[in-house]
Design a protein around this motif. Structure first.
Motif, PDB file in Angstrom:
ATOM      1  N   LEU A  96       0.797  -1.227   0.000  1.00  0.00           N
ATOM      2  CA  LEU A  96       0.000   0.000   0.000  1.00  0.00           C
ATOM      3  C   LEU A  96       0.837   1.289   0.000  1.00  0.00           C
ATOM      4  O   LEU A  96       0.449   2.258  -0.675  1.00  0.00           O
ATOM      5  N   PRO A  97       1.961   1.365   0.699  1.00  0.00           N
ATOM      6  CA  PRO A  97       2.762   2.602   0.597  1.00  0.00           C
ATOM      7  C   PRO A  97       3.215   2.897  -0.839  1.00  0.00           C
ATOM      8  O   PRO A  97       3.296   4.071  -1.233  1.00  0.00           O
ATOM      9  N   ALA A  99       1.449   2.164  -3.499  1.00  0.00           N
ATOM     10  CA  ALA A  99       0.250   2.706  -4.146  1.00  0.00           C
ATOM     11  C   ALA A  99       0.056   4.168  -3.750  1.00  0.00           C
ATOM     12  O   ALA A  99      -0.272   5.021  -4.601  1.00  0.00           O
ATOM     13  N   ASP A 100       0.256   4.479  -2.468  1.00  0.00           N
ATOM     14  CA  ASP A 100       0.128   5.870  -2.007  1.00  0.00           C
ATOM     15  C   ASP A 100       1.144   6.771  -2.706  1.00  0.00           C
ATOM     16  O   ASP A 100       0.812   7.884  -3.141  1.00  0.00           O
ATOM     17  N   SER A 101       2.383   6.294  -2.810  1.00  0.00           N
ATOM     18  CA  SER A 101       3.436   7.086  -3.465  1.00  0.00           C
ATOM     19  C   SER A 101       3.115   7.332  -4.931  1.00  0.00           C
ATOM     20  O   SER A 101       3.320   8.443  -5.449  1.00  0.00           O
ATOM     21  N   LEU A 102       2.607   6.325  -5.621  1.00  0.00           N
ATOM     22  CA  LEU A 102       2.240   6.498  -7.033  1.00  0.00           C
ATOM     23  C   LEU A 102       1.086   7.482  -7.177  1.00  0.00           C
ATOM     24  O   LEU A 102       1.069   8.303  -8.107  1.00  0.00           O
ATOM     25  N   ASP A 103       0.101   7.429  -6.243  1.00  0.00           N
ATOM     26  CA  ASP A 103      -1.011   8.387  -6.287  1.00  0.00           C
ATOM     27  C   ASP A 103      -0.504   9.814  -6.096  1.00  0.00           C
ATOM     28  O   ASP A 103      -0.926  10.735  -6.809  1.00  0.00           O
ATOM     29  N   LYS A 104       0.399  10.021  -5.153  1.00  0.00           N
ATOM     30  CA  LYS A 104       0.964  11.365  -4.902  1.00  0.00           C
ATOM     31  C   LYS A 104       1.781  11.832  -6.117  1.00  0.00           C
ATOM     32  O   LYS A 104       1.706  13.001  -6.512  1.00  0.00           O
ATOM     33  N   THR A 168      -6.289   6.894   0.625  1.00  0.00           N
ATOM     34  CA  THR A 168      -7.198   5.932   0.007  1.00  0.00           C
ATOM     35  C   THR A 168      -7.326   4.678   0.873  1.00  0.00           C
ATOM     36  O   THR A 168      -6.335   4.195   1.411  1.00  0.00           O
ATOM     37  N   GLY A 169      -8.557   4.179   0.962  1.00  0.00           N
ATOM     38  CA  GLY A 169      -8.800   2.940   1.699  1.00  0.00           C
ATOM     39  C   GLY A 169      -8.887   1.771   0.734  1.00  0.00           C
ATOM     40  O   GLY A 169      -9.213   1.937  -0.449  1.00  0.00           O
ATOM     41  N   TYR A 170      -8.585   0.572   1.236  1.00  0.00           N
ATOM     42  CA  TYR A 170      -8.591  -0.619   0.385  1.00  0.00           C
ATOM     43  C   TYR A 170      -9.321  -1.763   1.088  1.00  0.00           C
ATOM     44  O   TYR A 170      -9.284  -1.882   2.317  1.00  0.00           O
ATOM     45  N   MET A 171      -9.937  -2.606   0.241  1.00  0.00           N
ATOM     46  CA  MET A 171     -10.628  -3.802   0.735  1.00  0.00           C
ATOM     47  C   MET A 171     -10.089  -5.018  -0.007  1.00  0.00           C
ATOM     48  O   MET A 171      -9.769  -4.932  -1.191  1.00  0.00           O
ATOM     49  N   LEU A 172     -10.013  -6.123   0.706  1.00  0.00           N
ATOM     50  CA  LEU A 172      -9.654  -7.408   0.108  1.00  0.00           C
ATOM     51  C   LEU A 172     -10.907  -8.267   0.191  1.00  0.00           C
ATOM     52  O   LEU A 172     -11.249  -8.775   1.255  1.00  0.00           O
TER      53      LEU A 172
END
Length: 186
Positions: A96-97, A99-104, A168-172
């Motif tokens: 997830l970090p 994914a966060d970095s790519l979003d930023k 962003t929140g995520y679900m599995l």
């Protein structure tokens, strides 16, 4: 003659006794055998009852053991499944970090094709893994999915509506891996 009479009387008495013994001896013998049979029968009945009790006890132990084994099998299957799901969830949390970095990075350089390609690749991988993004901007606040870290009064948004997403929140599947951090209006 008297001797002869006496001998005849004695002989008759002896014959009568003998006859009586013969008739009573089988009856007594039969009675003794019946008593003996009853004694043996009572012993056999007691032994049968004892064996029945032991059999019932053995069957009870067997049924309990079978039920215990079935519970053990179900419990270990569930534990394995839970452990697998937890490990899978932990693996996704570790990514997830990124994914966060790519979003930023996309926020600051929206025209960079390399970052767009990496972001799309990660989104496709998440889709294959069954990971989905928790929709939040403009949606109604749900405490099961969202973590409200700010509140604002804003007439543009309805009651209890999310105005901004900070993380962003995520679900599995149906399980929340990470709650979305949001600002809630009104």
């Amino acid at each position: 003659m008297e001797n002869e009479k006496m001998n005849n009387t004695e002989a008759e008495n002896a014959a009568a006794e003998s006859e009586a013994e013969e008739t009573t001896a089988p009856e007594e013998q039969e009675a003794k055998e019946e008593a003996k049979d009853k004694k043996i029968s009572k012993k056999a009945e007691k032994e049968i009852e004892s064996l029945k009790a032991k059999l019932a006890e053995g069957e009870d132990r067997f049924l309990r053991l079978a039920a215990e084994y079935d519970n053990y099998r179900k419990r270990t299957t569930k534990e394995k499944s839970d452990a697998y799901a937890e490990a899978y969830s932990d693996a996704v949390k570790a990514i997830l970090p990124l994914a966060d970095s790519l979003d930023k990075a996309l926020e600051f350089t929206p025209d960079d094709d390399g970052i767009k390609a990496l972001s799309k690749l990660l989104t496709d991988i998440f889709a294959k893994m069954g990971v989905s993004v928790i929709e939040s901007n403009g949606k109604e606040f749900d405490p099961n999915l969202h973590n409200a870290i700010m509140h604002e009064e804003n007439e543009e948004f309805g009651e209890n509506t999310i105005s901004q997403t900070f993380q962003t929140g995520y679900m599995l599947g149906e399980k929340v891996i990470r709650h979305a951090m949001v600002k809630v209006a009104n």
